[in-house]
Design a protein around this motif. Sequence first.
Motif, PDB file in Angstrom:
ATOM      1  N   ASP A 386       0.939  -1.206  -0.017  1.00 29.46           N
ATOM      2  CA  ASP A 386      -0.005  -0.008  -0.113  1.00 29.46           C
ATOM      3  C   ASP A 386       0.769   1.343  -0.193  1.00 29.46           C
ATOM      4  O   ASP A 386       0.567   2.200  -0.629  1.00 29.46           O
ATOM      5  CB  ASP A 386      -0.958  -0.040   1.334  1.00 29.46           C
ATOM      6  N   GLN A 387       1.859   1.366   0.749  1.00 36.08           N
ATOM      7  CA  GLN A 387       2.692   2.593   0.860  1.00 36.08           C
ATOM      8  C   GLN A 387       3.539   2.615  -0.435  1.00 36.08           C
ATOM      9  O   GLN A 387       3.567   3.895  -0.902  1.00 36.08           O
ATOM     10  CB  GLN A 387       3.685   2.228   1.958  1.00 36.08           C
ATOM     11  N   LYS A 388       4.093   1.656  -1.169  1.00 32.32           N
ATOM     12  CA  LYS A 388       4.731   1.912  -2.186  1.00 32.32           C
ATOM     13  C   LYS A 388       3.517   2.205  -3.394  1.00 32.32           C
ATOM     14  O   LYS A 388       3.952   3.158  -4.174  1.00 32.32           O
ATOM     15  CB  LYS A 388       5.291   0.747  -2.642  1.00 32.32           C
ATOM     16  N   ARG A 390       1.098   4.122  -3.089  1.00 33.06           N
ATOM     17  CA  ARG A 390       0.815   5.668  -2.978  1.00 33.06           C
ATOM     18  C   ARG A 390       2.223   6.382  -3.769  1.00 33.06           C
ATOM     19  O   ARG A 390       1.782   7.532  -4.200  1.00 33.06           O
ATOM     20  CB  ARG A 390       0.730   6.031  -1.428  1.00 33.06           C
ATOM     21  N   GLU A 391       3.111   5.610  -3.643  1.00 33.14           N
ATOM     22  CA  GLU A 391       4.249   6.558  -4.412  1.00 33.14           C
ATOM     23  C   GLU A 391       4.376   6.199  -5.841  1.00 33.14           C
ATOM     24  O   GLU A 391       4.492   7.053  -6.496  1.00 33.14           O
ATOM     25  CB  GLU A 391       5.578   5.988  -3.918  1.00 33.14           C
ATOM     26  N   PRO A 394      -0.355   6.710  -7.586  1.00 33.00           N
ATOM     27  CA  PRO A 394      -1.275   7.122  -6.616  1.00 33.00           C
ATOM     28  C   PRO A 394      -2.614   7.195  -7.143  1.00 33.00           C
ATOM     29  O   PRO A 394      -3.548   7.578  -6.664  1.00 33.00           O
ATOM     30  CB  PRO A 394      -0.492   8.679  -6.496  1.00 33.00           C
ATOM     31  N   HIS A 395      -2.828   6.898  -8.521  1.00 31.87           N
ATOM     32  CA  HIS A 395      -4.156   6.957  -9.123  1.00 31.87           C
ATOM     33  C   HIS A 395      -4.960   5.992  -8.558  1.00 31.87           C
ATOM     34  O   HIS A 395      -6.124   5.799  -8.539  1.00 31.87           O
ATOM     35  CB  HIS A 395      -4.130   6.950 -10.611  1.00 31.87           C
ATOM     36  N   LYS A 397      -6.697   3.847  -5.812  1.00 33.62           N
ATOM     37  CA  LYS A 397      -7.513   4.395  -4.383  1.00 33.62           C
ATOM     38  C   LYS A 397      -7.470   3.216  -3.570  1.00 33.62           C
ATOM     39  O   LYS A 397      -8.662   2.154  -3.892  1.00 33.62           O
ATOM     40  CB  LYS A 397      -8.718   5.177  -4.668  1.00 33.62           C
ATOM     41  N   ASP A 413      -6.056   9.858   5.063  1.00 30.34           N
ATOM     42  CA  ASP A 413      -7.125   9.842   3.764  1.00 30.34           C
ATOM     43  C   ASP A 413      -7.464   8.684   3.469  1.00 30.34           C
ATOM     44  O   ASP A 413      -8.196   8.574   2.384  1.00 30.34           O
ATOM     45  CB  ASP A 413      -6.368  10.683   2.858  1.00 30.34           C
ATOM     46  N   THR A 414      -7.174   7.535   4.076  1.00 28.90           N
ATOM     47  CA  THR A 414      -7.547   6.069   3.371  1.00 28.90           C
ATOM     48  C   THR A 414      -9.081   5.624   3.709  1.00 28.90           C
ATOM     49  O   THR A 414      -9.444   5.984   5.118  1.00 28.90           O
ATOM     50  CB  THR A 414      -6.490   5.072   4.064  1.00 28.90           C
TER      51      THR A 414
END
Length: 737
Positions: A386-388, A390-391, A394-395, A397, A413-414
């Motif tokens: 999940d963290q990667k 977002r990097e 990012p499109h 969700k 914001d999750t």
Amino acid sequence: MTPTQVAETSTDPRFSIIVPAYGVEAYLRDCLDSVLSQSFEDFEVIAVNDASPDACGEIMDEYAAADRRVVTVQLEQNVGLGQARNVGLTRARGAYLIFLDSDDTLLPGSLRAIARRLDENDDPDLLVFDYSRTYWDGRITPNAKRSVLTQSPRGTFRLDDNPELLGLLQVAWNKAYRRDFIERWGFVYPTGYYEDTPWTYPVLVAAETIAVLDRICVHYRQRRQGSILSSASRKHFDVFDQYDLVMSFLAAHPEFERWRGPLFERMAFHLGVIERMPGRLPAGARAEFRARRLEAERTHRPAGYRDPKTKPKKSGVRRAANRLPNRLRRPARKAYRAAAKLKKPVRTAVLMAYYRAQRMLPVKKDTAVFAAYWNADYACNPAAIDQKLRELAPHVKPTWVLKPDPRNRPPADTATVHPGSFGFWRAMARSKYFVNNVNFPTRVVKRPGQVFVQTHHGTPLKRMGVDQVEFPLGAAQMDMELLMHRVDHWDYSISSNSFTTATWDRAYPSTSYSSLDYGYPRNDVLVNATDADRTAAREKLGLAPDAKVVLYAPTHRDYQSVPQPLLDVEHFADSLGDGFTVLVRAHYFNLGTRHGTTDGIIDVSGHPSVEELYLAADCLLTDYSSLMFDYALLDRPVVIYANDWEVYRATRGTYFDIHVESPGPVVATKEDLIDVFLSGRWSDDTSAKVRTEFRRRFCEYDDGRAAERVVRRVFLDQEDIPPVALPPERPVRPVRG
């Protein structure tokens, strides 16, 4: 007599056991172990690696290095099962040949029983023995035609005295063949599917002396999925060529012409089975196969042959009478089921109706559902992915499935949903990607276009999945059919080393998923950690800069109905003295059993990040927890407290002996445990040496970029994935997936 002594004192062994292998690394060790552990030791194993893409070749070389009875042949190109067996034949020195498929096993005592029966019958040309089928869910079923063996003539005989042998399964591995008999006739295996057919029938027909052993000697593994002969392919048309070879053998040896009729019947039956069997012939090929079958029957039908008379059909009255008791029982069963349905909450029915309605709407392309540890936490491989994500993407969700009050929460914001809520079922119906380190509920329906990623949550020492069926305590709460239903939803399975890849292949047998040999995303933070990260982790825990910190993290025991401590932590910490601090972390199944924080002990069971605890610790003290495989990445000491090893291994089952493949000292008593630390053995050169070997095997793909590889492959659909790049002491296998 030791295996080495056998090899040195015998030039020609009693048996040559030929084991060809391709794509079976998950089962090959079991196969070879079943042979090498036999009480009868006068044999050689000729292991032929048919250019297998997995670790079969390495496993064979490992066994050959450890036991002189094992000879390996590494083929540069894949030649198929029949030709691989032929290669073994050319190397064989034994008086008798035995073929063993590399995913099957030889039962204990089988070789001694086979040798005894051969001796009793003056070394016949052929010995036929029995087998059982073993299934992924633990079932074992006997050979359906075992009566052919139990009712066979005693002593030696020819096929004329027991023609029913032709009706046994056409396989190579239920017989012992006198080698000079095989060489005299020049028998070899052809290429293609059904290669056993033109071997088995001529061998039975030509043998002048046959004996039987009505003892189960082989366990014939029934793969849940992945069997070549049960997969759709035009290669099933090879069967026509194989029967042409059988009939050509009869034509070349007129003395066996009397067998043309029986073998014609076997051919007609076999071709009919293939034609009718669902899933064997490709779409649109059935009519062509039928035409070829009719042509083969016309070509090979013996002169004057008449079809055997069919048995009269059973009376319809009798069939109806036989069904009558079930009809009487049926109303009672329907009433029971109806009553049971009334007990279900109305909410469940409403939720399922809502879920069905949501599944009628389009799948949202840029959405993903994440969960970990049965929805208990934002953690492990899913959190790292999940963290990667977002990097790099990012499109996309994410939505996280979380129970109330998790130890960790995703970024503010999750989107989050509670398990079983309307939001949960909406997310499961509409999202494209699903990432979990366990499984989603059985009610989840996988829609076309949805992608499931199984990350797992550790390298397995203990038995997992269907491998638990032999250990009832470990599998007590598992429904294997439901488990396999969930496994069939997977598209990808993440692995951190080739050992794990092979283990998942056998523990979760399915052709639905591909293995991503990328490393565990959760371990990226360990590989990339700096001294500053270590300092920050220790400061957060209030640890003195010069303290020797031991992280004690035991695993769960299936055999304990109520968790019981196996180590007196207070006594242990007090014995180590003021120079040590012990961090105690309970298994997530046992979070109710916590220790108070006292001098020398800090309970970190509620700490949100196990990775921070790794970084803070100077040593990991565990038992059989998968934490040892992750912690080994830091190249810091590991001590194994195995005071209940025999009980644990007997009740849960393990894939290897922790005493043999250990990341550090293994002790069984509290006195030895304390001595390991006070003597300094916990961190000496011997400990470092075994830890290096452990890292080489089990930290094979973890180079700090695992999460990136997963995101690029799964979410961005990129083919050019960064290769695994490790230090020289940890060799890399090619990345798959």
